[in-house]
Design a protein around this motif. Structure first.
Motif, short mmCIF file in Angstrom:
data_model
loop_
_atom_site.label_atom_id
_atom_site.label_comp_id
_atom_site.label_asym_id
_atom_site.label_seq_id
_atom_site.Cartn_x
_atom_site.Cartn_y
_atom_site.Cartn_z
N TRP A 261 5.61 22.11 -18.87
CA TRP A 261 4.40 22.90 -19.02
C TRP A 261 4.18 23.32 -20.48
O TRP A 261 3.04 23.58 -20.90
CB TRP A 261 4.46 24.14 -18.15
CG TRP A 261 4.11 23.91 -16.71
CD1 TRP A 261 4.97 23.65 -15.68
CD2 TRP A 261 2.80 23.92 -16.14
NE1 TRP A 261 4.28 23.48 -14.51
CE2 TRP A 261 2.95 23.66 -14.75
CE3 TRP A 261 1.52 24.13 -16.65
CZ2 TRP A 261 1.85 23.61 -13.88
CZ3 TRP A 261 0.43 24.09 -15.78
CH2 TRP A 261 0.60 23.82 -14.43
N ARG A 262 5.24 23.39 -21.25
CA ARG A 262 5.12 23.84 -22.64
C ARG A 262 5.06 22.67 -23.62
O ARG A 262 5.24 22.85 -24.82
CB ARG A 262 6.29 24.77 -22.98
CG ARG A 262 6.51 25.90 -21.96
CD ARG A 262 5.33 26.87 -21.84
NE ARG A 262 5.46 27.74 -20.67
CZ ARG A 262 4.73 28.82 -20.46
NH1 ARG A 262 3.80 29.17 -21.33
NH2 ARG A 262 4.90 29.55 -19.37
N THR A 263 4.78 21.47 -23.11
CA THR A 263 4.61 20.29 -23.96
C THR A 263 3.35 20.45 -24.82
O THR A 263 2.29 20.80 -24.30
CB THR A 263 4.46 19.02 -23.09
OG1 THR A 263 5.61 18.89 -22.26
CG2 THR A 263 4.31 17.78 -23.96
N PRO A 264 3.44 20.20 -26.13
CA PRO A 264 2.23 20.30 -26.96
C PRO A 264 1.14 19.34 -26.49
O PRO A 264 1.42 18.22 -26.06
CB PRO A 264 2.74 19.91 -28.36
CG PRO A 264 4.21 20.21 -28.33
CD PRO A 264 4.65 19.90 -26.92
N SER A 265 -0.09 19.80 -26.55
CA SER A 265 -1.23 18.97 -26.20
C SER A 265 -1.90 18.46 -27.48
O SER A 265 -1.55 18.90 -28.58
CB SER A 265 -2.24 19.79 -25.39
OG SER A 265 -3.09 20.54 -26.24
N PRO A 266 -2.88 17.56 -27.36
CA PRO A 266 -3.59 17.10 -28.56
C PRO A 266 -4.43 18.19 -29.24
O PRO A 266 -4.89 17.99 -30.37
CB PRO A 266 -4.50 15.98 -28.03
CG PRO A 266 -3.87 15.55 -26.75
CD PRO A 266 -3.27 16.80 -26.17
N LEU A 267 -4.64 19.32 -28.56
CA LEU A 267 -5.45 20.39 -29.13
C LEU A 267 -4.58 21.30 -30.00
O LEU A 267 -3.50 21.71 -29.57
CB LEU A 267 -6.10 21.20 -28.02
CG LEU A 267 -7.25 20.50 -27.32
CD1 LEU A 267 -7.55 21.16 -25.99
CD2 LEU A 267 -8.48 20.49 -28.19
N PRO A 268 -5.04 21.65 -31.20
CA PRO A 268 -4.23 22.49 -32.10
C PRO A 268 -3.82 23.81 -31.44
O PRO A 268 -4.66 24.54 -30.91
CB PRO A 268 -5.19 22.75 -33.28
CG PRO A 268 -6.17 21.63 -33.24
CD PRO A 268 -6.33 21.28 -31.79
#
Length: 276
Positions: A31-38
């Motif tokens: 759930w805490r994986t970085p997404s493409p959004l800053p």
């Protein structure tokens, strides 16, 4: 593209299900994986959708936990307007939850939104409503919501390293909404000069030619009277991610073909990010 109320609400419901399918039974650490959004993780993307739909139900963000440091969301580098401020407040207030609890909240909120939309009167569906694209009928705002949630489905899929169907009816309607803002990106952000004729040749799930001409302002045309000033060929999946600020042209130069005025073409593909 004209959609009736029943079709649009069905597509929204399907879109919420598509997001849920990506995070159902997701291990807590993912759930805490970085997404493409800053600045956003997978958790934050889902929290944003849950928060927005809660707000549309007339609810306010949860109270700040006094045991947590208070975040001044206006100082975050990716916060550029009041809508972004509200988004960040919802996300910040929901971050103490576990991923599993957030999923329960998301499921409950989207179920209530389905019920609210099904019970909404025709008058309420057409009432002028403030939205990210200005004041529009409520039903038009819901098409913007479909686009936003579709983009966030792609964010989640990219973050988690999985593929999703980007075409189909949901994708087609969302992509049409995306295309509304492309001429503005070409004219205002890309500074295409007066008289320019820009041809985007899109491949992939939303393959089509996009012809944009600058005549006072940039706008779509059915055909050019003269050859295009610049022709840009790329996959529609990359086009969406460039327009959404999820990727940069410099990261994908080998996937973009430019002919004609290469200087203009390179400037345009570097200036497509119109939504974050």
């Amino acid at each position: 593209m004209t959609l009736d109320r029943a079709e649009l609400t069905t597509l929204l419901s399907q879109q919420w299900d598509a997001i849920a399918a990506l995070v159902t039974d997701l291990p807590e650490d993912r759930w805490r994986t970085p997404s493409p959004l800053p600045g956003w993780t997978v958790f934050d993307v889902v929290a944003h959708v849950a928060g927005t739909e809660s707000w549309l139900l007339g609810e306010q963000p949860p109270q700040h936990d006094p045991m947590r440091p208070k975040t001044d969301v206006r100082t975050l580098p990716h916060v550029r307007n009041e809508i972004a401020v509200l988004n960040e407040i919802w996300i910040d207030r929901l971050r103490p939850l576990s991923g599993a609890r957030l999923f329960e909240l998301y499921d409950e909120v989207t179920d209530r939104r389905r019920k609210a939309l099904s019970e909404m009167s025709t008058e309420a569906w057409t009432v002028p409503t403030q939205s990210p694209i200005g004041q529009v009928p409520y039903g038009r705002f819901m098409r913007v919501r479909l686009f936003d949630c579709w983009m966030h489905e792609l964010d989640l899929a990219d973050a988690l390293g999985v593929s999703v169907e980007e075409g189909g009816k949901r994708g087609a309607v969302a992509f049409e909404e995306f295309l509304v803002s492309v001429p503005r990106a070409v004219g205002k952000l890309g500074k295409a000069p007066e008289g320019s004729r820009i041809l985007f040749e899109l491949t992939g799930p939303h393959a089509r030619p996009l012809r944009i001409q600058v005549a006072g302002r940039a706008g779509y045309v059915d055909a050019f009277d003269e050859p295009p000033t610049v022709q840009i060929r790329l996959d529609s999946r990359l086009f969406v991610r460039l327009g959404g600020g999820r990727a940069t042209a410099d990261e994908h130069l080998d996937e973009i073909e430019i002919s004609g005025d290469e200087e203009l073409g390179n400037r345009l593909v570097r200036s497509l990010a119109f939504t974050l």
